[in-house]
Motif scaffolding. Structure first.
Motif, PDB file in Angstrom:
ATOM      1  N   SER A  60       0.215  -0.646 -10.855  1.00  0.00           N
ATOM      2  CA  SER A  60       0.501   0.320  -9.801  1.00  0.00           C
ATOM      3  C   SER A  60      -0.197   1.631 -10.031  1.00  0.00           C
ATOM      4  N   ARG A  61      -0.597   2.266  -8.917  1.00  0.00           N
ATOM      5  CA  ARG A  61      -1.187   3.589  -9.042  1.00  0.00           C
ATOM      6  C   ARG A  61      -0.582   4.494  -7.986  1.00  0.00           C
ATOM      7  N   LYS A  62      -0.247   5.680  -8.419  1.00  0.00           N
ATOM      8  CA  LYS A  62       0.412   6.641  -7.536  1.00  0.00           C
ATOM      9  C   LYS A  62      -0.453   6.881  -6.316  1.00  0.00           C
ATOM     10  N   GLY A  63       0.158   6.771  -5.144  1.00  0.00           N
ATOM     11  CA  GLY A  63      -0.546   7.043  -3.898  1.00  0.00           C
ATOM     12  C   GLY A  63      -1.424   5.907  -3.411  1.00  0.00           C
ATOM     13  N   VAL A  64      -1.563   4.840  -4.213  1.00  0.00           N
ATOM     14  CA  VAL A  64      -2.434   3.736  -3.791  1.00  0.00           C
ATOM     15  C   VAL A  64      -1.608   2.498  -3.415  1.00  0.00           C
ATOM     16  N   TYR A 118      17.151   3.253 -13.704  1.00  0.00           N
ATOM     17  CA  TYR A 118      15.954   4.072 -13.722  1.00  0.00           C
ATOM     18  C   TYR A 118      15.314   4.121 -12.352  1.00  0.00           C
ATOM     19  N   ARG A 119      15.006   5.314 -11.903  1.00  0.00           N
ATOM     20  CA  ARG A 119      14.270   5.434 -10.652  1.00  0.00           C
ATOM     21  C   ARG A 119      13.118   6.380 -10.900  1.00  0.00           C
ATOM     22  N   GLY A 120      11.954   5.967 -10.455  1.00  0.00           N
ATOM     23  CA  GLY A 120      10.754   6.772 -10.678  1.00  0.00           C
ATOM     24  C   GLY A 120      10.867   8.109  -9.961  1.00  0.00           C
ATOM     25  N   ASN A 121      10.154   9.082 -10.456  1.00  0.00           N
ATOM     26  CA  ASN A 121      10.197  10.422  -9.870  1.00  0.00           C
ATOM     27  C   ASN A 121       9.789  10.475  -8.422  1.00  0.00           C
ATOM     28  N   THR A 181       0.874  -1.178   0.000  1.00  0.00           N
ATOM     29  CA  THR A 181       0.000   0.000   0.000  1.00  0.00           C
ATOM     30  C   THR A 181       0.903   1.217   0.000  1.00  0.00           C
ATOM     31  N   GLY A 182       1.890   1.205  -0.875  1.00  0.00           N
ATOM     32  CA  GLY A 182       2.923   2.234  -0.855  1.00  0.00           C
ATOM     33  C   GLY A 182       2.639   3.420  -1.762  1.00  0.00           C
ATOM     34  N   ILE A 183       3.686   4.153  -2.048  1.00  0.00           N
ATOM     35  CA  ILE A 183       3.534   5.406  -2.798  1.00  0.00           C
ATOM     36  C   ILE A 183       3.179   5.182  -4.264  1.00  0.00           C
ATOM     37  N   GLY A 184       3.329   3.957  -4.716  1.00  0.00           N
ATOM     38  CA  GLY A 184       2.930   3.636  -6.082  1.00  0.00           C
ATOM     39  C   GLY A 184       3.907   4.169  -7.118  1.00  0.00           C
ATOM     40  N   ILE A 185       3.734   3.671  -8.344  1.00  0.00           N
ATOM     41  CA  ILE A 185       4.614   4.083  -9.450  1.00  0.00           C
ATOM     42  C   ILE A 185       3.766   4.870 -10.436  1.00  0.00           C
ATOM     43  N   PRO A 186       4.091   6.144 -10.652  1.00  0.00           N
ATOM     44  CA  PRO A 186       3.283   6.937 -11.588  1.00  0.00           C
ATOM     45  C   PRO A 186       3.360   6.374 -13.003  1.00  0.00           C
ATOM     46  N   LYS A 187       2.278   6.607 -13.750  1.00  0.00           N
ATOM     47  CA  LYS A 187       2.145   6.020 -15.073  1.00  0.00           C
ATOM     48  C   LYS A 187       3.328   6.302 -15.996  1.00  0.00           C
ATOM     49  N   GLU A 188       3.854   7.526 -15.918  1.00  0.00           N
ATOM     50  CA  GLU A 188       4.925   7.885 -16.846  1.00  0.00           C
ATOM     51  C   GLU A 188       6.205   7.079 -16.608  1.00  0.00           C
ATOM     52  N   ASP A 189       6.311   6.431 -15.448  1.00  0.00           N
ATOM     53  CA  ASP A 189       7.510   5.641 -15.165  1.00  0.00           C
ATOM     54  C   ASP A 189       7.326   4.168 -15.524  1.00  0.00           C
TER      55      ASP A 189
END
Lengths: 305, 402
Positions: free
Chosen positions: A278-282, A243-246, A226-234
């Motif tokens: 993955s979804r950012k913030g979810v 590579y590390r997500g923003n 239930t973490g910070i998630g990976i934004p779509k652009e990454d």
């Protein structure tokens, strides 16, 4: 024949002759044009062939440079290992001493030093693995074992750090999960990377869920958080080297960007698949499937002495 | 009635176990016991210890017929491999396979070809096709074929590929039963009531006008249109003889080989000849023979055309089989094509293109060769026009069905 008829015939012949002469002139001109075009085409072809050869040579040089670079990285990482091992050993000795003397004012600094040294050792280990992958020296040695036990072992090592951040770990590993063929050392590394990430990127009081089941002739492992998630652009570049997500960078969490590259490679080498949702913030869920048997057929016992 | 066939591969690091494993797997796939096999074909990488490998395979087969050789890459219906061993086991009621082998190509290439063919013909005088793997590092492929033809007649169906050694060009091996040869030939003669199909295609296209071979000696191309042979490359590549000698022509030639113009029933075809080295006198040593009076053109290759050609080769093979589904297909794929493609994905694309025509589940066994053997244009129906030739940079397919 009368002279009138002769005149008529003569005129016709002259007409036909003129027609042929004109046609001849036309054809010669067309021919000249075609010859000229052919000359130009030949020139163009030569130019293109020479350009093609140049590019092929440049390509070969680039490939050679790439190989040299990989070799250099591999040699450098190897040479770093020896002094690092000594440093690690010495700092561990220091740490043991401070544990004996709990009032040692340098206790905190020594603990911190030990942590940092371990991180550097891991980084050099990652670099070595990456260079082995790139040079095709990342051979797998299969043996039959339980992925369930492997997951349980990894979870034991992360128990402390999870607890310190009040993260709940739920595991759902079926007791009937069959044994499968994999390289135990490499698979440990691959799965530990994902589980470490799950814990690292989940804020306090979050949950990490590990599940392992058998489906057809595959074993499916899901690791969700239930973490910070990976934004779509990454999403597209997640498995790329370095590579590390923003939002991972924003969080200032440490990481080399090599872990997922290595994991992806190990799973693929086992003829498995790795996907994520993955979804950012979810939160994030990684799904890994691995075949139960690898290509090496278990040979019949009777041939072996 | 149908063939029972199974293919398998092994990358086991122990060569004896690899030999055992690959045979066991293939037998399992075919649903056969070792003693039921009519023929086993094995191709392997020189990276494996050949004696131990062959020992393992022979143990698993209990002395039944084996032929095969080393490669510059292995190919089966399940993929493209390197540093591995692959095998196909076959049981056939209708086809008779007779094995043959010969050593000593270096001493007498034509003689070796003759000995090889004689051994087969003695076992089975009714053969109507031969599949062979001659070591062309030891001698001229065309001379070997001539030796074979001296036994079987001018017009005979010969298919096959020259063994490789992972692009080292040092030493290749051939298998004949439990006999390990180098600088030799191994192969089989086929007879019986069955259908076969042959596909032969390279995909290179000609550039410019034809030039006549005004002087040649065996595989040495000395003069074209009265000028030193190297001039054609100087002309098109814009490089001087000295540079061409240093930059091994063999590497450039993969994309720009020479093609001998050949008239066939299908129109003008080009028999490719790979240049290997440029000599001091400006002559070029080719991978196979060329004759005075023949016409050559510079050929250009591209990955797309090559893959399309592989498809066409497969289509021709299917056409020969007259609607019958191929039950076993052998592929002799030139190493030059693998180099042309560069990346693994493209090699696999080529194989998949062939499989899209022959069927993804059709048992396929092949390897990357140092030269291929096939009738010009793949002509096998009209035997009088069947002209066996040694090819370069070509995809040769040989399919059989009962």
């Amino acid at each position: 024949m009368g002279s009138q008829e002769l005149q008529k015939l003569k005129a016709e012949h002259e007409k036909t002759l003129k027609m042929f002469i004109d046609r001849d002139i036309d054809l010669r001109q067309t021919n000249k044009k075609l010859e000229q075009e052919q000359k130009e085409n030949k020139k163009t072809i030569k130019m293109l062939i020479q350009r093609d050869i140049q590019f092929r040579q440049i390509n070969e040089r680039l490939e050679a440079m790439d190989r040299e670079k990989s070799q250099f990285i591999s040699i450098a990482a190897h040479q770093l290992r020896t002094p690092l091992t000594a440093i690690k050993w010495l700092t561990q000795i220091l740490q043991k001493d401070t544990q004996k003397n709990p009032h040692n004012p340098q206790k905190e600094q020594i603990n911190k030093l030990n942590e940092i040294v371990q991180k550097v050792v891991n980084l050099v280990g990652d670099i070595l693995n990456v260079s082995r992958i790139e040079e095709g020296r990342f051979g797998l040695k299969y043996s039959k074992a339980s992925l369930g036990s492997l997951l349980k072992d990894i979870l034991k090592t992360v128990e402390v750090s999870a607890r310190s951040r009040k993260i709940t770990i739920k595991k759902n590993i079926g007791p009937k999960l069959p044994e499968s063929e994999f390289d135990p050392e490499k698979m440990h590394l691959a799965l530990a990377n994902i589980i470490d990430n799950a814990i690292k990127y989940t804020p306090t009081k979050g949950t990490v869920n590990i599940k392992a089941t058998k489906k057809d002739s595959q074993i499916t492992i899901t690791i969700s958080d239930t973490g910070i998630g990976i934004p779509k652009e990454d999403h597209g570049r997640l498995f790329d080297k370095f590579y590390r997500g923003n939002n991972a960078l924003k969080q200032e969490t440490e990481g080399t960007g090599l872990g997922l590259f290595i994991t992806h490679n190990i799973i693929k080498a086992h003829s498995g698949t790795i996907n994520f949702d993955s979804r950012k913030g979810v939160g994030t869920t990684f799904t890994i499937t691995l075949p139960i048997t690898q290509s090496s057929w278990p040979p019949r016992k009777k041939f072996y002495s | 009635m149908s063939l029972q066939v199974g293919t398998a591969f092994s990358k086991n690091t122990d060569p004896k176990h690899a030999g055992l494993e690959v045979i066991e797997q293939a037998l399992e796939k075919a649903g056969l016991k070792a003693e039921e096999t009519s023929l086993t074909v094995i191709f392997s990488s020189i990276a494996m210890n050949q004696e131990k490998l062959l020992q393992g395979a022979n143990e698993a087969l209990g002395g039944k017929s084996i032929i095969g050789c080393t490669t510059a890459g292995e190919i089966t219906d399940s993929g493209v491999y390197e540093e591995s061993v692959i095998a196909m086991v076959i049981k056939s009621e209708a086809i008779t396979f007779s094995t043959g082998s010969a050593a000593g190509i270096k001493k007498d290439a034509q003689g070796a070809g003759k000995t090889f063919a004689e051994e087969i013909k003695e076992k089975d005088p009714n053969i109507h096709a031969i599949m062979m793997m001659p070591d062309v590092l030891a001698g001229s492929g065309s001379a070997i074929v001539e030796g074979v033809l001296s036994v079987v007649g001018e017009h005979f169906i010969i298919v096959g590929g020259a063994p490789g050694d992972d692009y080292l060009f040092k030493k290749t091996y051939q298998y004949a039963g439990n006999r390990l040869l180098d600088g030799g030939i191994t192969g089989i003669g086929l007879s019986g009531e069955f259908s076969m199909g042959v596909g032969v295609r390279h995909g290179w296209i000609p550039v410019g006008e034809a030039q006549e071979v005004t002087k040649a000696d065996g595989a040495k191309l000395i003069e074209l249109n009265g000028a030193p042979a190297v001039k054609i490359y100087e002309d098109y590549l814009g490089k001087k003889t000295e540079e061409l000698k240093k930059e091994p022509l063999a590497r450039l030639a993969i994309v720009y080989p020479l093609g001998i113009v050949a008239e066939t029933a299908q129109g003008e075809e080009y028999l490719i000849r790979d240049p290997i080295t440029v000599n001091d006198d400006g002559s070029i040593t080719l991978a196979a023979e060329i004759q005075k009076g023949e016409k050559v053109k510079l050929m250009v290759g591209s990955a797309e055309e090559s893959i399309e050609a592989a498809k066409v080769s497969a289509q021709k093979m299917m056409h020969d089989l007259d609607g019958k589904k191929p039950e076993a297909v052998f592929m002799f794929n030139c190493i030059a094509r693998k180099k042309l493609y560069g990346v693994k994905e493209k090699h696999e694309e080529e194989i998949k293109a062939v499989q899209s025509i022959i069927g993804k589940d059709t048992p396929l066994l092949g390897f990357y060769t140092y030269g291929e053997q096939a009738p010009l244009g793949g002509e096998i129906k009209n035997i009088k026009q069947c002209d066996p030739k040694f090819h370069n940079e070509t995809m040769v397919l040989f399919g059989i069905a009962e």
